[in-house]
Design an enzyme around this catalytic site. Structure first.
Site, short mmCIF file in Angstrom:
data_model
loop_
_atom_site.label_atom_id
_atom_site.label_comp_id
_atom_site.label_asym_id
_atom_site.label_seq_id
_atom_site.Cartn_x
_atom_site.Cartn_y
_atom_site.Cartn_z
N ASP A 1 36.73 -81.75 123.73
CA ASP A 1 35.78 -81.31 122.72
C ASP A 1 34.53 -80.86 123.49
O ASP A 1 34.31 -81.24 124.64
CB ASP A 1 35.46 -82.44 121.75
CG ASP A 1 34.94 -81.91 120.42
OD1 ASP A 1 34.49 -80.74 120.36
OD2 ASP A 1 34.97 -82.67 119.43
N TRP A 2 33.72 -80.05 122.83
CA TRP A 2 32.61 -79.42 123.54
C TRP A 2 31.57 -80.47 123.95
O TRP A 2 30.89 -81.05 123.11
CB TRP A 2 32.00 -78.35 122.64
CG TRP A 2 32.58 -76.97 122.85
CD1 TRP A 2 31.86 -75.83 123.03
CD2 TRP A 2 33.95 -76.57 122.90
NE1 TRP A 2 32.71 -74.74 123.21
CE2 TRP A 2 34.00 -75.17 123.14
CE3 TRP A 2 35.16 -77.25 122.80
CZ2 TRP A 2 35.17 -74.45 123.25
CZ3 TRP A 2 36.35 -76.53 122.91
CH2 TRP A 2 36.34 -75.16 123.14
#
Length: 748
Positions: A227-228
């Site tokens: 995930d970012w």
């Protein structure tokens, strides 16, 4: 393209395993390796214009905003969801996106999770089947899908640091099965790891999750992407099985990988493996051919889909609205729709319908309207309330639009209450006091408490967040153009205090304990036989369906066990409609506490008036299994299971018992197994009587620990510890030998 790795420098290999910007992977021009574009979803494309990363949410290219997952989950229709996925794939190609970041298939552990609008259900089977359909649709267009967030990402509070403290049985039965089904059946190109820690280890560094379970057990061969901003330790993450860090770190963590390879602390084979996986992804991706998409056609699809997602919770016959009925509309949400949630999934729609305009269009004339409240103000307005009373008292029926304001739920934070804004409930009471019949239409991304006010309404339509065409879809249902067919993918509790995670959400600083175990959602409510406002699977239609002729044929034994189930469904009403036949299983379980019943199959079918059809299900061994916490394996106990078919977890129409031909399994003994386990094991008591025989001079026939009273009080003592007690007569050095002797008598 995989063969290129050997021709790349260590620095180039490292660069492939991280982004070059917010949304793009790294290109290596000298080797002819292009970059590809990833884009947020999952109910539409949030494609940032090139060079516009700094603009953030709300500045993406226009795309169709389809109903978010909270609505799609309530469709209970894999084929419908697959059509949405196909359209998303078409738009992704048109906007030159190679990977769509979705679907979100985390379980709705608590109705307070601020991101529940992005997730499908509280049930892993429903989430898995619908998630797989969306992946299949997206990837049918040559675009990669990326189910997320793996795993146990069930809250927004402290989501980048919190540790989900959850036992393996609960993980295996509740929080992992949707991912397992999607991975094994739909073969997604990527899987996104979560921000949070799982039992103290960041998901991005969790080798058991990313390698042992995901790859070695389930056979995943694609790319694991972070995930970012989820990567805490890039080297540890790579060792655990993370292939691609997003977004770019500006080269900082790439340099860490290179240094670790050069100083010998990182096996270069692991870096090569991750680079090859990313190259394989790049090789599969297709670039835009310049063909656009038909925005009007996709808007029509969005309206059709939304019409099959709204759930009619209650109806005394006031719906559908009939010709000649005077109708008024109250509520700002009727003209200012909430159609999606806030955060990274926010789409710029190609167009936007509101329910008020669409209702007027279907009615063929103007409908009196009063806003009643302001969405950006939580204080009541006496003037607006009085205006609403005025239009309502002149109408036979008043449709009141209520819901959560935009800032009530979002990615990044959780809700703190379950009820509607108090000034909206007060407005509803004022309108109801006029004597008009009330139809409530809800707009919300997570369930809201309805028990406080639904007695005031003749009908309640749960409209969720329905995407850009939701206004038209709601009008279609209200006026009977569409027969509602949505079913609840999550329970609606009477109160927040009735939810199973109430005492453990969002947890303590740094950790959250999943104390409810496998009893999530309806599994809890049904286990305690607690009242709910509306149960899992519930949803009404403008017609009526009958169930008959339930048959179950069982064949095979042990892991080859198979059950073929059929049931007859008949439309007994006067309108064409769709029913969702739901199959639940009650399986035997003496070793662990099991849910009363669990969803194991469903079918959505359309029937004309008077028409009937036979619906068929196939169940396998795993559908009766639980995850044994000691053996750490799936287990089915012999005995009688019951198959239930009905219209919700509480509306069971037919049930039939079946016999499970399963060989009895005994625990394999160790010196640390308790005395009672040794006694219960085949041949165990005989071995103990022999080894614990008292000396002749004692005059005792057997050790006092093998008498009835002592067995009851000392039965839980591990044999290794019992051997230290005077009077056991056990040789501690022979316990492993004795365990092997008893285990050999048990059929493996």
């Amino acid at each position: 393209m995989n063969d290129m790795v050997d021709r790349l420098t260590i620095a180039e290999r490292a660069s492939l395993t991280s982004g070059s910007s917010l949304w793009r992977t790294q290109a290596i021009e000298r080797a002819g390796i292009p970059s590809i574009t990833l884009s947020d979803g999952p109910h539409g494309l949030r494609r940032q214009p090139d060079g516009a990363d700094h603009l953030g949410v709300g500045h993406s290219l226009p795309a169709t905003c389809f109903p978010p997952a909270v609505a799609l989950g309530s469709s209970w229709d894999p084929e419908l969801v697959r059509r949405v996925g196909t359209a998303l794939g078409v738009e992704a190609r048109a906007l030159d996106v190679q990977v769509l970041l979705g679907p979100g298939i985390n379980i709705k552990r608590s109705p307070l999770c601020g991101r529940n609008f992005e997730y499908l259900s509280e049930d892993p089977h429903l989430s898995g089947v619908l998630g797989a359909a969306l992946v299949e649709g997206i990837q049918s267009q040559g675009v990669g899908a990326c189910p997320k967030h793996f795993a146990a990402n069930n809250q927004e509070t402290d989501r980048l640091r919190v540790s989900a403290e959850v036992d393996e049985r609960t993980l295996r039965e509740i929080y992992l099965p949707a991912f397992e089904h999607v991975v094994s059946s739909a073969r997604p190109w990527l899987v996104m790891c979560a921000y949070n820690r799982v039992n103290g280890v960041y998901a991005s560094e969790h080798r058991w999750l990313l390698t042992e379970v995901l790859r070695e057990e389930w056979g995943f061969s694609g790319v694991v992407v972070s995930d970012w901003g989820a990567v805490s330790d890039r080297i540890a993450a790579l060792r655990a099985g993370l292939d691609l860090e997003m977004p770019t770190s500006g080269g900082t963590t790439d340099g860490q990988l290179v240094a670790a390879v050069e100083d010998g602390t990182l096996d270069p084979a692991l870096l090569d493996l991750a680079a090859r996986r990313v190259l394989r992804l790049v090789g599969r991706a297709t670039t835009s051919d310049g063909t656009g998409f038909d925005a009007d056609d996709h808007h029509r699809l969005a309206r059709d889909v939304a019409g099959q997602c709204a759930v009619l919770l209650k109806n005394d016959g006031v719906l559908p609205l009939r010709p000649g009925t005077s109708v008024a509309v109250v509520g700002e949400l009727a003209r200012t729709p909430r159609y999606q949630g806030a955060g990274s999934s926010q789409i710029v729609p190609t167009r936007l319908d509101d329910a008020l305009s669409e209702m007027r269009a279907l009615a063929g004339h103007d409908l009196p309207f009063a806003p009643g409240y302001r969405l950006d103000d939580d204080q009541p307005s006496p003037a607006l309330v009085e205006e609403a009373r005025g239009v309502a008292e002149r109408a036979d029926t008043t449709v009141v639009f209520l819901g959560l304001p935009p800032d009530a739920e979002s990615e990044g934070y959780d809700r703190t209450r379950l009820d509607l804004p108090p000034h909206q409930v007060a407005l509803l009471r004022e309108v109801a006091a006029t004597g008009t019949r009330i139809v409530v239409v809800l707009s919300n991304g997570g369930v809201v408490q309805v028990s406080e006010w639904d007695h005031l309404a003749s009908a309640v339509l749960e409209g969720w967040l329905l995407g850009q065409a939701g206004g038209g879809a709601l009008a279609d249902i209200l006026f009977g153009v569409v027969n509602p067919s949505g079913r609840l993918a999550e329970s609606i509790p009477l109160r927040l205090e009735d939810t199973p995670s109430y005492l453990n959400f969002p947890g303590d600083p740094g950790s959250v304990r999943y104390g409810e175990g496998v009893f999530v959602g309806y599994r809890y409510h049904d286990a305690v036989d607690g009242p709910v406002s509306y149960p899992f699977g519930h949803g009404l239609s403008y017609t009526d369906f009958g169930y008959s002729d339930l048959v179950a044929d069982v064949d095979g034994r042990d892991e080859g066990l198979r059950a073929e189930v059929s049931v007859r469904i008949t439309n007994r009403g006067e309108r064409r409609g769709q029913e969702v036949a739901q199959l639940y299983v009650s399986a035997p379980g003496d070793v662990v506490r099991r849910p009363v019943r669990e969803l194991r199959g469903f079918r959505k079918i359309a029937l004309d008036p008077g028409e009937g059809t036979t619906v068929r299900f196939t169940l396998g061994w795993r559908d009766f299994a639980y995850f044994h916490p000691v053996r750490r394996s799936w287990t089915v106990e012999p005995g009688t299971a019951v198959i239930h078919v009905g219209a919700s977890s509480r509306d069971i129409r037919l049930s039939i018992p079946i016999k499970l031909d399963i060989a009895a399994q005994s625990e394999r003994l160790t010196p640390d197994s308790p005395l009672e386990a040794w006694v219960a094991a085949p041949g165990g008591l005989e071995v103990l009587l022999r080894e614990m025989r008292p000396p002749a001079h004692t005059g005792l026939a057997r050790s006092r620990f093998l008498t009835g009273d002592s067995l009851r009080t000392m039965g839980s003592v591990p044999l290794r510890r019992l051997a230290r007690f005077p009077g056991s007569y056990l040789d501690p050095d022979r316990l492993d030998e004795l365990a092997a002797e008893v285990n050999a008598k048990v059929q493996p």
